[in-house]
Motif scaffolding. Structure first.
Motif, short mmCIF file in Angstrom:
data_model
loop_
_atom_site.label_atom_id
_atom_site.label_comp_id
_atom_site.label_asym_id
_atom_site.label_seq_id
_atom_site.Cartn_x
_atom_site.Cartn_y
_atom_site.Cartn_z
N ASP A 190 21.99 -1.02 17.36
CA ASP A 190 21.75 -2.11 18.30
C ASP A 190 22.42 -3.39 17.83
O ASP A 190 22.38 -3.73 16.63
CB ASP A 190 20.26 -2.33 18.48
N ALA A 192 21.40 -6.28 18.31
CA ALA A 192 20.40 -7.26 17.89
C ALA A 192 20.22 -7.29 16.39
O ALA A 192 19.68 -8.26 15.84
CB ALA A 192 19.06 -6.95 18.57
N GLU A 193 20.65 -6.25 15.70
CA GLU A 193 20.50 -6.21 14.25
C GLU A 193 21.46 -7.14 13.53
O GLU A 193 21.29 -7.42 12.34
CB GLU A 193 20.71 -4.77 13.76
N LYS A 195 22.67 -10.64 12.74
CA LYS A 195 22.16 -12.01 12.81
C LYS A 195 23.31 -12.99 13.03
O LYS A 195 24.38 -12.87 12.42
CB LYS A 195 21.43 -12.37 11.51
N GLU A 400 15.87 -12.36 15.88
CA GLU A 400 16.60 -11.20 16.40
C GLU A 400 17.39 -11.60 17.63
O GLU A 400 16.89 -12.30 18.52
CB GLU A 400 15.62 -10.08 16.75
N ARG A 403 19.63 -7.73 22.68
CA ARG A 403 19.76 -6.30 22.48
C ARG A 403 20.99 -5.76 23.22
O ARG A 403 21.44 -6.34 24.22
CB ARG A 403 18.50 -5.57 22.92
#
Length: 501
Positions: A190, A192-193, A195, A400, A403
Motif C-alpha cells: 500500500d 500509505a506505508e 511517509k 499515514e 491509501r
C-alpha cells in the motif's frame, strides 16, 4: 515462434526393410531424442512397437525449425495409428502436444497457453490434448476445449477402434479442463506505508493515469524502491484481453502461475542483467523482462549501473510498445507495453544535493555518472522526480498517507476519460491525434512555447510534456489543458544535476 504457434503435422509411414526409426523435418536435438523416449514409452505402456518395420516420421512443414519435447505424444500416436493399434480416423479434429517419460507418463510443455490461443476455436472447433499441468494453463484461453491426460494410455483409450477394450493399465487421468476459477486479487503493498514524499506520490499517480515512464532520483534510503514496488497497486484492474496477453508471455518463459491471473506484474531485474535478458533474444528468440512486464511495470533500480547496450535497447520499445528480435533464420515480435519506473542516485556516493550528508564526489564524477544515461533515453522518460530524504523527526511524526485504493479510483476515472475521448491512453497519442485531443487554452499554449524555447526541449520532449499535461487535466476532470496543468508538467522535465551541491 515468438507468441505465434504455427501448426505442425506429424506424418508416420511404416514400410518393409531394415528396422529403423528416421525422424525428418528440421528437428532439433531434443526432438531427435524423441525416438528413444517414444520407443520406451510405447513398450513400457504394454503396447506394441513395430520393431520389424522401417519407420519414417515427418514433421511438416519441413522448413520450420522444431524444438522441445512437445512432439513426443503426437509421434507416439502416429506410430500407433500406422500400426493399427488406434483408429486413425478418430484423430481428426484433435491437437496433441506433450513430452513422454520412459514409462509413458506425460510431462508438461512450455507455451501451452500460447498454443491454445493459436487454435481457431471460433471457426473449426479443435480439441487440444496436453499433460495435466499444461492443460490447466491452456484452459485459460477464452472458448478453449482442452483435455488433460496423465499417461499415454489415457490418450490411447479415447482413440481405440470400435469394439476394442481399453488397456487395463489405463488410469483415470483423462479429463476435460474447466476454465480456472478467477482468484481474488492478492493484497498489494500500500502507498500509505510511504511517509511523506507528496510530490513523488503525485508523480506516480500521474504516471499511472497516463501510462507514463518515471525516473526517481534521490539519495539512498529516501524511499525510491518503496514507491516503485507500490506502483502496481495504483493501476486499474486488467481487462480479460490484457490478462490473456500477459499470461501467454509468462507461459512461454515457464513462469505462468494460475494464482497470478489478471494481476499486473512488476519485473525488477538486477542491474547486472544483459541486454538479451532485458529485451529478449536467443535462437529461437525468447521474450525478455520488458515483455514479461507487458501491461505491468518494469522497475530498474540503480538505473545508471545497467550496461549501456541494455539501456539503449529500451529506446525503441518505450516508443512502440513491442520488440522485434531478428536473427539470420527467422525473427519474432513480442509485445512490450510496459510502464518504466527507474530509480537512481544523483551521484556515485548518492548524496549530491542532500541536506543530511555532504557529497564527496567531484563535479566531474557526478557528470560522468549521470552521463551514463543518454539524452535520447531520458527524452523518452516523461516524469523526472526528485525524492528527498526525510529528517528523522518528520519521518516518525508523519501520519499515514492516502491509501492506494483511493488513488487507484482517481486513476481509473482519468483513464476512462482518456479512453472515451481518444480510445487509448495519453502516452500513446501521436501526430494528428495529439493535436486534436490536447485542447490547449491560449495561455497554456503560450507557456509551452516559452518553456520549450528557454529549456531547449526537443520536439519529442515537448510532445511528452503536453501528454503529461493532458493527463493532469484528466485527473482534474478538465476537458481543456490550462496553464496550471502545463506548469505542473514542466516541473517533471527538469535536469538531473542540481544547480549547486
Amino acid at each position: 515462434m515468438g507468441l505465434q504457434a504455427p501448426a505442425v503435422t506429424v506424418e508416420v509411414h511404416l514400410a518393409n526393410g531394415l528396422p529403423s526409426l528416421a525422424l525428418v523435418g528440421l528437428a532439433d536435438v531434443e526432438v531427435k531424442e524423441a525416438r528413444e523416449r517414444v520407443r520406451c514409452a510405447i513398450v513400457n505402456s504394454g503396447l506394441e512397437f513395430p520393431t520389424n518395420k522401417r519407420i519414417t516420421v515427418n514433421l511438416a512443414p519441413a522448413d520450420l525449425p522444431k524444438d522441445s519435447g512437445r512432439f513426443d505424444l503426437p509421434i507416439a500416436l502416429g506410430i500407433l495409428a500406422a500400426s493399427g493399434q488406434i483408429d486413425a480416423a478418430r484423430l481428426h479434429g484433435w491437437e496433441f502436444a506433450g513430452e513422454l517419460s520412459l514409462s509413458g507418463e506425460l510431462r508438461p510443455v512450455r507455451g501451452a497457453l500460447a498454443t491454445s490461443l493459436a487454435l481457431p476455436w471460433g471457426q473449426t472447433p479443435a480439441r487440444l490434448v496436453l499433460p495435466l499441468d499444461s492443460a490447466a494453463e491452456a484452459a485459460c484461453a477464452p472458448q478453449a476445449e482442452v483435455y488433460g491426460a496423465a499417461h499415454l494410455l489415457d490418450v490411447v483409450a479415447q482413440l481405440l477402434p470400435p469394439g476394442a477394450t481399453p488397456h487395463d493399465r489405463a488410469s483415470a487421468g483423462w479429463q476435460r479442463m474447466p476454465p480456472p476459477p478467477r482468484q481474488a486479487p492478492r493484497a498489494l503493498l500500500d502507498l500509505a506505508e510511504v511517509k511523506g514524499q507528496v510530490q513523488a506520490k503525485r508523480a506516480l499517480e500521474i504516471a499511472a493515469a497516463g501510462s507514463h515512464a518515471v525516473l526517481l532520483v534521490g539519495p539512498p534510503g529516501s524511499g525510491k524502491s518503496m514507491l516503485a514496488h507500490r506502483f502496481a497497486g495504483l493501476l486499474p484492474p486488467m481487462t480479460e484481453q490484457e490478462a490473456v496477453e500477459s499470461a501467454a508471455i509468462a507461459s512461454l518463459c515457464g513462469r505462468f502461475q494460475a494464482t497470478q491471473w489478471g494481476q499486473r506484474r512488476t519485473a525488477h531485474p538486477h542491474h547486472t542483467a544483459s541486454a538479451v535478458a532485458l529485451v529478449g533474444g536467443g535462437s529461437p528468440p525468447k521474450p525478455g523482462e520488458i515483455s514479461l512486464a507487458h501491461h505491468g511495470t518494469l522497475f530498474l533500480d540503480e538505473f545508471p549501473e545497467f550496461s549501456r547496450s541494455a539501456l539503449e535497447a529500451l529506446r525503441e520499445p518505450l516508443e512502440t510498445g513491442c520488440i522485434t528480435i531478428a536473427r539470420a533464420t527467422h525473427s519474432a515480435e513480442f509485445p512490450a507495453r510496459f510502464q518504466l519506473i527507474a530509480a537512481m542516485n544523483p551521484c556515485p556516493c548518492g548524496f549530491w544535493g542532500s541536506a543530511q550528508r555532504s557529497c564527496r564526489c567531484t563535479p566531474d564524477q557526478v557528470a560522468r555518472y549521470q552521463g551514463k544515461l543518454s539524452g535520447p533515453l531520458l527524452d523518452r522518460i516523461d516524469l523526472h522526480v526528485e525524492v528527498h530524504s526525510l529528517p528523522a523527526e518528520q519521518l516518525l511524526a508523519s501520519a499515514e498517507g492516502e491509501r492506494s485504493q483511493a488513488v487507484q479510483a482517481r486513476v481509473a476515472q482519468a483513464r476512462a476519460r482518456a479512453l472515451q475521448r481518444q480510445g487509448c491512453s495519453n502516452q500513446l497519442l501521436q501526430g494528428d491525434a495529439l493535436e486534436q485531443h490536447l485542447q490547449l487554452e491560449d495561455s497554456a499554449a503560450a507557456l509551452v512555447r516559452k518553456a520549450a524555447d528557454r529549456l531547449g526541449w526537443s520536439a519529442r520532449a515537448t510532445h511528452r510534456a503536453l501528454r503529461v499535461a493532458r493527463t493532469i487535466a484528466d485527473l482534474a476532470g478538465s476537458p481543456h489543458i490550462a496553464s496550471a496543468h502545463v506548469a505542473e508538467a514542466m516541473q517533471y522535465r527538469r535536469t538531473l544535476v542540481p544547480a549547486s551541491p
